[in-house]
Design a protein around this motif. Sequence first.
Motif, PDB file in Angstrom:
ATOM      1  N   PHE A 197       0.783  -1.210  -0.134  1.00 26.74           N
ATOM      2  CA  PHE A 197       0.008   0.058   0.179  1.00 26.74           C
ATOM      3  C   PHE A 197       0.979   1.160  -0.212  1.00 26.74           C
ATOM      4  O   PHE A 197       0.278   2.293  -0.533  1.00 26.74           O
ATOM      5  CB  PHE A 197      -0.720   0.117   1.354  1.00 26.74           C
ATOM      6  N   GLY A 198       1.921   1.120   0.460  1.00 32.00           N
ATOM      7  CA  GLY A 198       2.748   2.466   0.800  1.00 32.00           C
ATOM      8  C   GLY A 198       3.296   2.739  -0.688  1.00 32.00           C
ATOM      9  O   GLY A 198       3.350   4.043  -0.826  1.00 32.00           O
ATOM     10  N   ILE A 199       3.617   2.037  -1.550  1.00 31.79           N
ATOM     11  CA  ILE A 199       4.153   2.375  -2.797  1.00 31.79           C
ATOM     12  C   ILE A 199       3.240   3.146  -3.545  1.00 31.79           C
ATOM     13  O   ILE A 199       3.511   4.102  -4.153  1.00 31.79           O
ATOM     14  CB  ILE A 199       4.883   1.156  -3.545  1.00 31.79           C
ATOM     15  N   PRO A 200       1.809   2.601  -3.778  1.00 28.84           N
ATOM     16  CA  PRO A 200       0.953   3.615  -4.581  1.00 28.84           C
ATOM     17  C   PRO A 200       0.692   4.789  -3.881  1.00 28.84           C
ATOM     18  O   PRO A 200       0.544   5.815  -4.500  1.00 28.84           O
ATOM     19  CB  PRO A 200      -0.379   2.363  -4.529  1.00 28.84           C
ATOM     20  N   LEU A 201       0.436   4.762  -2.494  1.00 33.19           N
ATOM     21  CA  LEU A 201       0.246   5.958  -1.648  1.00 33.19           C
ATOM     22  C   LEU A 201       1.629   6.894  -2.207  1.00 33.19           C
ATOM     23  O   LEU A 201       1.211   8.265  -2.414  1.00 33.19           O
ATOM     24  CB  LEU A 201       0.334   5.670  -0.223  1.00 33.19           C
ATOM     25  N   PHE A 202       2.787   6.538  -2.157  1.00 31.87           N
ATOM     26  CA  PHE A 202       3.732   7.367  -2.327  1.00 31.87           C
ATOM     27  C   PHE A 202       3.685   7.881  -3.803  1.00 31.87           C
ATOM     28  O   PHE A 202       3.887   9.125  -3.872  1.00 31.87           O
ATOM     29  CB  PHE A 202       5.035   6.586  -2.064  1.00 31.87           C
ATOM     30  N   ALA A 203       3.270   7.049  -4.788  1.00 36.43           N
ATOM     31  CA  ALA A 203       3.446   7.644  -6.282  1.00 36.43           C
ATOM     32  C   ALA A 203       2.347   8.383  -6.400  1.00 36.43           C
ATOM     33  O   ALA A 203       2.532   9.395  -7.276  1.00 36.43           O
ATOM     34  CB  ALA A 203       3.098   6.246  -6.920  1.00 36.43           C
ATOM     35  N   VAL A 204       1.068   8.466  -5.714  1.00 33.72           N
ATOM     36  CA  VAL A 204       0.188   9.343  -5.802  1.00 33.72           C
ATOM     37  C   VAL A 204       0.370  10.618  -5.380  1.00 33.72           C
ATOM     38  O   VAL A 204       0.609  11.773  -5.879  1.00 33.72           O
ATOM     39  CB  VAL A 204      -1.318   8.757  -5.533  1.00 33.72           C
ATOM     40  N   GLU A 205       1.126  10.583  -4.041  1.00 32.18           N
ATOM     41  CA  GLU A 205       1.413  11.828  -3.264  1.00 32.18           C
ATOM     42  C   GLU A 205       2.552  12.386  -4.212  1.00 32.18           C
ATOM     43  O   GLU A 205       2.449  13.801  -4.436  1.00 32.18           O
ATOM     44  CB  GLU A 205       1.963  11.344  -2.024  1.00 32.18           C
ATOM     45  N   GLU A 206       3.431  11.830  -4.729  1.00 31.56           N
ATOM     46  CA  GLU A 206       4.568  12.385  -5.625  1.00 31.56           C
ATOM     47  C   GLU A 206       3.977  12.741  -6.526  1.00 31.56           C
ATOM     48  O   GLU A 206       4.525  14.128  -7.111  1.00 31.56           O
ATOM     49  CB  GLU A 206       5.567  11.256  -5.798  1.00 31.56           C
ATOM     50  N   TYR A 207       3.100  12.223  -7.324  1.00 32.04           N
ATOM     51  CA  TYR A 207       2.623  12.795  -8.495  1.00 32.04           C
ATOM     52  C   TYR A 207       2.045  14.271  -8.219  1.00 32.04           C
ATOM     53  O   TYR A 207       2.084  15.280  -9.061  1.00 32.04           O
ATOM     54  CB  TYR A 207       1.619  12.013  -9.155  1.00 32.04           C
ATOM     55  N   ILE A 208       1.039  14.265  -7.234  1.00 34.11           N
ATOM     56  CA  ILE A 208       0.452  15.722  -6.836  1.00 34.11           C
ATOM     57  C   ILE A 208       1.387  16.850  -6.443  1.00 34.11           C
ATOM     58  O   ILE A 208       1.447  17.752  -7.083  1.00 34.11           O
ATOM     59  CB  ILE A 208      -0.706  15.217  -5.492  1.00 34.11           C
ATOM     60  N   ILE A 209       2.334  16.364  -5.511  1.00 32.09           N
ATOM     61  CA  ILE A 209       3.518  17.394  -5.273  1.00 32.09           C
ATOM     62  C   ILE A 209       4.257  17.830  -6.609  1.00 32.09           C
ATOM     63  O   ILE A 209       4.437  19.128  -6.902  1.00 32.09           O
ATOM     64  CB  ILE A 209       4.265  16.613  -4.109  1.00 32.09           C
ATOM     65  N   LEU A 210       4.767  16.736  -7.059  1.00 32.13           N
ATOM     66  CA  LEU A 210       5.771  17.399  -8.162  1.00 32.13           C
ATOM     67  C   LEU A 210       5.057  17.661  -9.353  1.00 32.13           C
ATOM     68  O   LEU A 210       5.629  18.789 -10.086  1.00 32.13           O
ATOM     69  CB  LEU A 210       6.769  16.116  -8.554  1.00 32.13           C
TER      70      LEU A 210
END
Lengths: 463, 463, 463
Positions: free
Chosen positions: C161-174
Amino acid sequence: MLAKNPDVRISLPVVCFVWQIAMIILFGVFVRYDEESDAHWSEHKREKNITSDIENDFYYRYPSFQDVHVMIFVGFGFLMTFLKRYSFGGVGFNFLIAAFGLQWALLMQGWFHALDPADGQIKIGIENIINADFCVAGCLIAYGALLGKVSPVQLMVLTLFGIPLFAVEEYIILHVLHVRDAGGSMVIHTFGAYYGLTISWILYRPKLDQSKRLNGSGYHSDVFAMIGTLFLWMFWPSFNSAISDHGDGQHRAAINTYLALASSVLTTFAISSLSAKRGKLDMVHIQNATLAGGVAMGTAAEFMITPYGSLIVGFCCGIISTFGYLVITVSRRIQDTCGVHNLHAMPGVLGAVVGAITAATASESVYGHEGLVNTFDFKGKYAERTPATQGGFQAAGLCVALAFGIVGGAIVGFILRLPVWGDPSDDNCFDDEVYWEVPEDEESIPPILEYNSHMVGKYADRM
Amino acid sequence: MLAKNPDVRISLPVVCFVWQIAMIILFGVFVRYDEESDAHWSEHKREKNITSDIENDFYYRYPSFQDVHVMIFVGFGFLMTFLKRYSFGGVGFNFLIAAFGLQWALLMQGWFHALDPADGQIKIGIENIINADFCVAGCLIAYGALLGKVSPVQLMVLTLFGIPLFAVEEYIILHVLHVRDAGGSMVIHTFGAYYGLTISWILYRPKLDQSKRLNGSGYHSDVFAMIGTLFLWMFWPSFNSAISDHGDGQHRAAINTYLALASSVLTTFAISSLSAKRGKLDMVHIQNATLAGGVAMGTAAEFMITPYGSLIVGFCCGIISTFGYLVITVSRRIQDTCGVHNLHAMPGVLGAVVGAITAATASESVYGHEGLVNTFDFKGKYAERTPATQGGFQAAGLCVALAFGIVGGAIVGFILRLPVWGDPSDDNCFDDEVYWEVPEDEESIPPILEYNSHMVGKYADRM
Amino acid sequence: MLAKNPDVRISLPVVCFVWQIAMIILFGVFVRYDEESDAHWSEHKREKNITSDIENDFYYRYPSFQDVHVMIFVGFGFLMTFLKRYSFGGVGFNFLIAAFGLQWALLMQGWFHALDPADGQIKIGIENIINADFCVAGCLIAYGALLGKVSPVQLMVLTLFGIPLFAVEEYIILHVLHVRDAGGSMVIHTFGAYYGLTISWILYRPKLDQSKRLNGSGYHSDVFAMIGTLFLWMFWPSFNSAISDHGDGQHRAAINTYLALASSVLTTFAISSLSAKRGKLDMVHIQNATLAGGVAMGTAAEFMITPYGSLIVGFCCGIISTFGYLVITVSRRIQDTCGVHNLHAMPGVLGAVVGAITAATASESVYGHEGLVNTFDFKGKYAERTPATQGGFQAAGLCVALAFGIVGGAIVGFILRLPVWGDPSDDNCFDDEVYWEVPEDEESIPPILEYNSHMVGKYADRM
């Protein structure tokens, strides 16, 4: 017993805070990015007609920098974990003084080598941070002679004075005398070793025998020390080539160092085995003397010393260094914990001599005209210097390194004898308990069924 | 007891000295710098129309070289520290034979691959020292099968013969058969593993059980071994890409290896857990089988095997290798201390097969015309070779590697059975006390108040 | 006792196998080489008018990649070996979840950042595998809060679960907010820390005291942990510069991080010494708080924060982080084994704030017009954005990271509370015996004369 233990609760934090604040202020006044690390790089690139970002010096030197960085922190740090109960102090204080020293070195070396005359500021880039790591190495070598016998505050003082001594010595050797010493046989190893040995001589402890129960290695601490040895050994080619000339200079320095190191390993094993009953090897030799080839190639690595020349240098140094550990006690007064005399002083001096001879015998037939000029930087006001003259200056450089090490060490040694630095008592040397909260041993874990009872550690009655 | 212990006080120093002197003489006659590490580089650059120093091969390969170097000395060395009382021998003898082997490899590989026809000399540069490290890896793999059962003199002999066997085998595979094997599934792993296993088979010790008390790991020695495992695992992408083609070749080899290794970790954990009561993991599997994916990508890493192809290779190898540790005893006669059959032999053979299939199915639609020619080097007299033919030659390469490993190992095994090499007795295997001065344990430090009494170590009565 | 122990013999293999097979299928459908790692590179080079293979992104980033890779596996892994009897779990489970996570990250980040619109496939190259390692770091930070209290199956779920959370968070931020965060103060450290802390809060164990005998370090496990600390510390400049802009961006990011880290070492030692009787240092502080400067430079490293600015950031973070270990218990309910709140959460948030301020105060006079546009990527639809606005968006990015960490952690925490994951009982936490075959201690080797008797280990009666 505890009454004899030193208390550094005020002195250590004060030293760390005050000096770090001083660094910040001095960096604020003096230190800026150089052209290659500044955001104006793209304009600079156009002006200099550089077509690609890959020409930024970062890409020539960053891999070597990281290897050198590993040598400073893991290499030197873990090499000093070999004592059975001073591993925290070995790797921990190494960490502390290296972290302080590299900042201080950026300033001191900057004032001597990287001052921009246009604005009076030090401009730093990748080469400066490699040099700062090199400068720190001098002080870490000195720490090796003192391991277990000094307080962290003393080590900070040793570094505070050691860095400017190094910077001045380096300025005289490299710039005033125009000597080549890319891997620092003179500038780093000879200076650092004599600096530490002289301090150790002045801090002589006649009753150090009272700590002899702890002045030795343990099975696992010897394996930890091999981590340090191997990272130093493997990355020494990067150390000697890190600031060599782009192209063939870096390439040749790496190859020569690689070969010299390999050769010292064999002669170290040979002498170690020859010297003991039934041929048993001694870990002290393997951990240290195998590195002597790298120390001794510090000056000549970038020269055309030839591959077999490198092997010969390593061959001799492995022998000399191991013999050092076996027989030489320069003076009973010098209590040299890690044997830096054998690992850094003798091979460093030998490396300087090898460098002087190799330089003196350089010729256009071997280097080519351009190669000779590039390798020895016979440009500008040195355009007329001949290899023979260069050899003489190289030898002069060695004298400067020795003088700075011994005189500087004497002065700093007397400062460190002041009874204010919290050094351990004679029967508390080589003991992490003096400066560290040491956990109870793993071995004293109570059986699982007794988890409600209090833990009774082997040393609990002492704590 | 001591009477049974071997004495290497004469043999080990003699071997080290004589062979090192031989290296110096042979290097003096044969070895010189190549065009890129010679001081004439600036002239060479002009001739070849190279515009920048960054085009020196040093900058393409030096970071990978240092990673490979770490694998050889820390990777293989620490992987072999897992035995509770043979950590010194594991990391120390690995150090010795690698340092000798790399010099000998520069010569042997040089005669076969890097001889300058103009002057009959071997010209060395960064690619040669990477290849020397590779060549050494073959002998270190063989050491893994013999760990704890042989003397350092035997290991030197193993290396003395292993290096030329490797060089000839490599010459036949890479040059005569024109096979691609950048990361050495065949050339390094298959050869090295069968070389060591055959020697172990010939040196069979029926009474090795007498040393079984020491043939196992300890808690801390297992953690030390993880240092070796992880540095091998992390840097394997550099290993498989170190001598691949500049550009996409190195890039792709790194990515493929990275993926295959990740995949083997998961299947190793799965099989290890599945095989034990309550699913408990076994450190032997984690330390070794996780690396199988790197071994198996040694041939195909630079091919267009696709990312998922790499994952599949790693997936299968993690399973096969862990099963190897669980069930396969090829023969009770082969006493394979580190399980090189499971880590190097089976994955190496599999890697060769994968490479042959991938080569045979290569096409211009996948590689592009230029890409196909570059990847398989279908140039000069090989311009007409088709991928299908290449696949056949790849398979032939595997046979050559096997033959050299087994036949070479048999010959060297019989040499090592001569009763002159100082090998340990059956009840003294896996014990550092035989060849090393071993410190008393940390645990036996006497309490601080008794520092005047003599140290009484756990093993003091035996020393 | 054993009855309370969990059994993961089915669940762990199933999770490993099924997820690895899923990876293979998804990679088969979605993942291909990018232009620089594909065999068509030579054609691509011609099209793009690239003259040399050295311009392949591989040569800009591969050395940094390998350093980051070492941080992930040896850095994080060995930092978590500090517990006296959980070293296997620390380094082993770190290995497992990182190997799974990097594959999953290539997919998840690929869908968000590297999807080729032409064919709907993810094209991977060196930058993607660095980013995958970064993504994994978020989950490893979370593991730090849970060390010793969860099963490997729970860790795999945490990663899933952590990896997709990270990827979405990163997408929004960056991408959505167009925030700069090259070293991930927000994206990696803030997210990862709050993700782990929230999970730990939900998995609160009121009776964890029953395992307190094992919740501490041992002398050697502390030295092992220093391996982790030092490799993290040394290679952090590579971490923060690994995906920065070619040229000055990478160069500056490395220098700034180098300086901030040096500064945190001194303040960590200062506070640690100030806080204990007689000034004794605590290894927990040295192992962790010295790294805070690297965490806090994650956002601003590539900006023109100036060398003294970097020192100030490190100065403050060393203090804050060490104080964290000394006094802050955010909540008794959060059982934070490694203190990730002090090492990652606080410095991460501070780093985000520093980044926002540095961005907001950026100006053309400092960066030059071109430098400003390149550093903040004010191109395309962001051509009109001003530094002040950028500062606001940077602050917004921090909020996104916090929200994803806390909300994501809450959801995953509740999933991990399901009684199906084989977590250890309250009196079996921090104990490798639960999930590993643990060897008897080295100390229990019977004397050499008794090799025929059975081995009697210290814990034999429990086994």
